[in-house]
Enzyme design. Structure first.
Site, PDB file in Angstrom:
ATOM      1  N   GLY A   1      53.853  68.945  -8.021  1.00  0.00           N
ATOM      2  CA  GLY A   1      55.055  68.460  -7.363  1.00  0.00           C
ATOM      3  C   GLY A   1      55.622  67.239  -8.052  1.00  0.00           C
TER       4      GLY A   1
ATOM      5  CE  LYS B   1      54.991  51.220 -20.623  1.00  0.00           C
ATOM      6  NZ  LYS B   1      54.774  49.736 -20.614  1.00  0.00           N
ATOM      7  N   GLY B   2      53.131  56.120 -18.216  1.00  0.00           N
ATOM      8  CA  GLY B   2      52.826  56.931 -17.023  1.00  0.00           C
ATOM      9  C   GLY B   2      53.516  56.334 -15.827  1.00  0.00           C
TER      10      GLY B   2
ATOM     11  CD  GLU C   1      47.113  57.846 -10.284  1.00  0.00           C
ATOM     12  OE1 GLU C   1      46.080  57.678  -9.656  1.00  0.00           O
ATOM     13  OE2 GLU C   1      47.155  58.377 -11.414  1.00  0.00           O
TER      14      GLU C   1
ATOM     15  CB  THR D   1      60.638  64.673 -11.472  1.00  0.00           C
ATOM     16  OG1 THR D   1      60.658  64.452 -12.875  1.00  0.00           O
ATOM     17  CG2 THR D   1      61.193  66.050 -11.165  1.00  0.00           C
TER      18      THR D   1
ATOM     19  CD  GLN E   1      55.271  61.132  -9.703  1.00  0.00           C
ATOM     20  OE1 GLN E   1      54.823  60.857  -8.602  1.00  0.00           O
ATOM     21  NE2 GLN E   1      54.512  61.608 -10.670  1.00  0.00           N
TER      22      GLN E   1
HETATM   23 MO1  MOS Z   1      44.888  61.100  -9.492  1.00  0.00          MO
HETATM   24  S1  MOS Z   1      44.258  59.861  -7.939  1.00  0.00           S
HETATM   25  O1  MOS Z   1      44.373  60.102 -10.767  1.00  0.00           O
HETATM   26  O2  MOS Z   1      44.095  62.567  -9.469  1.00  0.00           O
END
Ligand code: MOS
Length: 736
Positions: free
Chosen positions: A472, A697-698, A701, A630, A634
């Site tokens: 997702g 990068k990312g 999270e 997206t 996020q």
């Molecule tokens: Mo995610 S908490 O790094 O699967």
């Protein structure tokens, strides 16, 4: 087929949006193949002990019941091992039904298989278990919980304490200090999609449909458990209805469905009900933090000591890495971070979105706010004054770091200049107390190895195969946009095979490394394909399809593989073996992190003390934004998670009984749409070309890191109350 005009629009959309809203996306639990049998687990009602006797006679008598599997009749099979042991695949090493041992409340003790779900459920309730109970520790505060220093029990340097300079000495010299303790509860991921397994055997070959972030790990784990060649196992996980770390490794019940299917010669479906998921899969462990900060009177941070205690299970040491992140938030020359693990009698906890960064960041960023008030210095100014270009722990430069830019843009967008420093000094027009809080967050920019294949057919279809999982977050959209750009192809023509162990090796998608892992080899394969077609065409230009058609060839294809900077060639062996093979955030020449700043407004109703979050501004530095729509989504999702963590979510434990009490969506309280106000998201957008040619990068999270402390700091600003635990509730503000 989309027209050209539609393609331009489609570029901004989720490629899977249409299927999702029409309900045509297929999830494992939707499977209704011919001959399907249905399974249900029987969970333990005690928190620790030994099975003396299981009586399944009444269950067997329910019409349609085909099998009741227990440790007595299941036969020999192996544990899949613990993912974090270096050579295992499971979220925990403990495998239910391998013995009479009961390790935690809710553990599966039996599996019932029947013609219908109703029969399986009815029969499961009739299985009676006689057990001998033993003492147990339900929480990190329970007698019998056992604390170990992580650095003394887990591999070094991966899980070493974080040290720069001499923090204890520097703290002793500091003119202004903060010493505070913070506490966070256990929490559970609650993706909309339940964990479901459909296992089918055909000619000695096992096919498993299951939502997982780690299809290759499930495949190799099952092969080990069943004692068969991994070539005999295929795992498909094309779409997940949410992962959040809950689905990042081999689940304990998957092998039970596979064994039942083999015994019965029929496909078996096991959907773990919501109430059982609180004990059947991993969760965010409870943690405690002590943060000590030292600064000079001008607000220069001189020293920090961050000590954590984090819950683990009796049978596994789930590593804690919170101070990896907090040691890198600021340029603090003297830093000490140490992690302790506390063994309790639960299933092994695991990774839940920003698993360590959210709790550690909550503690550290609340402490920074406490320091700002001790210094009477604006919390944004304090953060800006302590920014850094290099990593205090390794001394290496950051590959890129735009924390200051995140803060400055946030100040502008939020209108921070209108904030008055004193707690309780701002009122909303309706008379409620208004508080404005800020916090920053960071999350490692890791990269895993991946192999990508891109194939263009003469009919215009483009087939992409790579290792990755769509939960997702939008990885398909990011891939489609990159390939469409590279080939001059319409997004609608691109078919993406991911989450299928037959398509390409499927490394675990987690830790916010998906985009930085998948896009570089995909982009490279697409570029090679273009290059090959151009050469054939004697250097002429055009879309890939025009060049292919001019060449008269039936198809063109190219492959590329990539690994993290500094990783050895052998890392591909771990990739194809289903083992984690992640590089970073410390690379040979730099340290790579994504960053974010959150600005939050809270309003506290003066009499009921109800807390509202009408407004959040979040500015992220994730390098290049590969897929704007997206990416924004996020961050919005991460902010919602932060609101949940700060004000709602807690997995309640009764220390007398163990397990988790509020195991459903009525009592595990999540924020709903009415709890969410305006969330404004923006990106710095500056590429990080040192990490990869695309500069990504990312994001998944880091989006959540810092939301909870920004909220709690805002609550302090509104009320003058320092709250050092989560979640914050009305009663915390009612108490004197
Ligand atoms: Mo995610 S908490 O790094 O699967």
């Amino acid at each position: 087929m989309a027209t050209t005009t539609n393609n331009a629009r489609a570029g901004a959309e989720r490629v899977d949006a249409r299927d999702k809203v029409r309900g045509t996306t297929r999830y494992a639990a939707d499977d209704a193949r011919a001959g399907l049998l249905h399974a249900m687990l029987v969970p333990s009602r005690i928190a620790r002990g030994r099975i003396l006797r299981i009586d399944s006679a009444a269950a067997q008598r329910v019409r349609g019941v085909r099998l009741v599997l227990t440790h007595e009749n299941i036969g020999a099979f192996e544990s899949g091992g613990f993912l974090m042991s270096g050579s295992g695949f499971g979220f925990q090493s403990f495998q239910p039904l391998r013995s009479a041992e009961i390790a935690y409340r809710g553990q599966a003790l039996a599996l019932v298989v029947a013609d219908t779900l109703e029969a399986a459920r009815e029969a499961a309730a009739l299985v009676t278990v006689e057990a001998e109970a033993s003492p147990f520790a339900a929480t990190i505060g329970s007698p019998g919980a056992q604390t170990v220093a992580q650095a003394s029990v887990l591999p070094q340097p991966a899980f070493a304490d974080k040290r720069a300079g001499d923090a204890d000495a520097a703290l002793a010299r500091a003119a202004v200090t903060v010493d505070a303790r913070y506490e966070l509860p256990a929490q559970h991921q609650n993706p909309m999609e339940l964990i479901a397994t459909v296992a089918e055997w055909r000619d000695g070959m096992l096919t498993v449909h299951e939502p997982t972030q780690n299809a290759e790990g499930v495949r190799h784990g099952l092969a080990r458990q069943l004692g068969i060649d991994a070539a005999k196992v295929r795992v498909l996980s094309p779409t997940l209805g949410g992962g959040f770390g809950q689905k990042n490794s081999l689940q304990s019940q998957t092998v039970l469905a596979a064994i039942a299917a083999r015994m019965l010669g029929r496909p078996v479906k096991l959907v773990v009900p919501r109430g059982q998921l609180f004990h059947a899969a991993s969760f965010r462990p409870a943690s405690r933090h002590r943060v000590r900060l030292g600064a000079d009177r001008e607000g220069r941070l001189l020293a920090a000591i961050h000590e954590t205690e984090q819950q683990t299970s009796r049978h596994d040491l789930f590593p804690s890495t919170g101070t990896d992140m907090t040691s890198r938030l600021y340029g603090i020359a003297d830093f000490r971070g140490s992690e302790q693990l506390v063994r309790t009698d639960v299933q092994t906890p695991g990774y839940m979105r920003a698993p360590h960064e959210h709790p550690a960041g909550f503690a550290f960023e609340c402490a920074i706010d406490e320091l700002a008030y001790a210094l009477d210095k604006d919390p944004v100014a304090l953060r800006l004054a302590n920014d850094t270009r290099s990593d205090p722990i390794t001394g290496k430069p950051f590959s890129s770091r735009h924390v200051a830019e995140c803060l400055r843009r946030g100040v502008q967008r939020f209108g921070w200049a209108r904030r008055s420093m004193a707690p309780g000094s701002m009122r909303a027009p309706d008379g409620s107390l208004m508080g404005w809080g800020v916090a920053i967050g960071a999350y490692k920019a890791a990269v895993a190895p991946a192999v990508a294949k891109v194939r263009l057919e003469a009919d215009g279809r483009v087939r992409v195969a790579v290792g990755g999982h769509e939960m997702g977050q939008g990885i398909r959209t990011a891939i489609a946009l990159a390939v469409a750009r590279a080939l001059g192809a319409p997004v609608a023509a691109i078919e993406i095979a991911i989450g299928d162990t037959q398509a390409a090796p499927q490394h675990l998608t987690a830790g916010s490394w998906g985009t930085a892992t998948v896009l570089p080899p995909v982009q490279d394969a697409a570029a090679r394909l273009m290059e090959d077609l151009r050469q054939q065409a004697g250097g002429s230009s055009g879309t890939a399809l025009a060049l292919l058609r001019a060449s008269g060839r039936p198809f063109a294809e190219a492959e590329s593989r990539r690994r993290a900077p500094g990783q050895p060639e052998q890392v591909y062996g771990r990739l194809t073996g289903g083992l984690p093979a992640v590089g970073g955030p410390v690379y040979p020449d730099y340290v790579a992190y994504s960053f974010i700043a959150h600005f939050v407004e809270v309003r506290v109703e003066p009499t009921t003390r109800r807390i509202r979050v009408p407004r959040v501004v979040s500015i992220a530095d994730c390098g290049t934004v590969a897929s704007p729509r997206t990416a924004r989504s996020q961050v919005e999702g991460g902010v919602v998670w932060g609101i949940g963590a700060a004000l709602r979510e807690v997995s309640e434990v009764d220390p007398r009984h163990g397990g988790f009490l509020n195991a459903d969506l009525a009592e595990y309280v999540l924020p709903v749409a009415a709890d969410i106000g305006r969330i404004e998201v923006d990106f710095v957008g500056t590429p990080d070309p040192r990490l990869n040619p695309l500069g990504v990068k990312g994001l998944g999270e880091v989006a959540m890191v810092g939301v909870a402390p920004a909220i709690v700091n805002a609550v302090f600003h509104a009320t003058g109350k320092r709250l050092r635990h989560l979640p914050v509730r009305v009663e915390d503000l009612l108490r004197a």
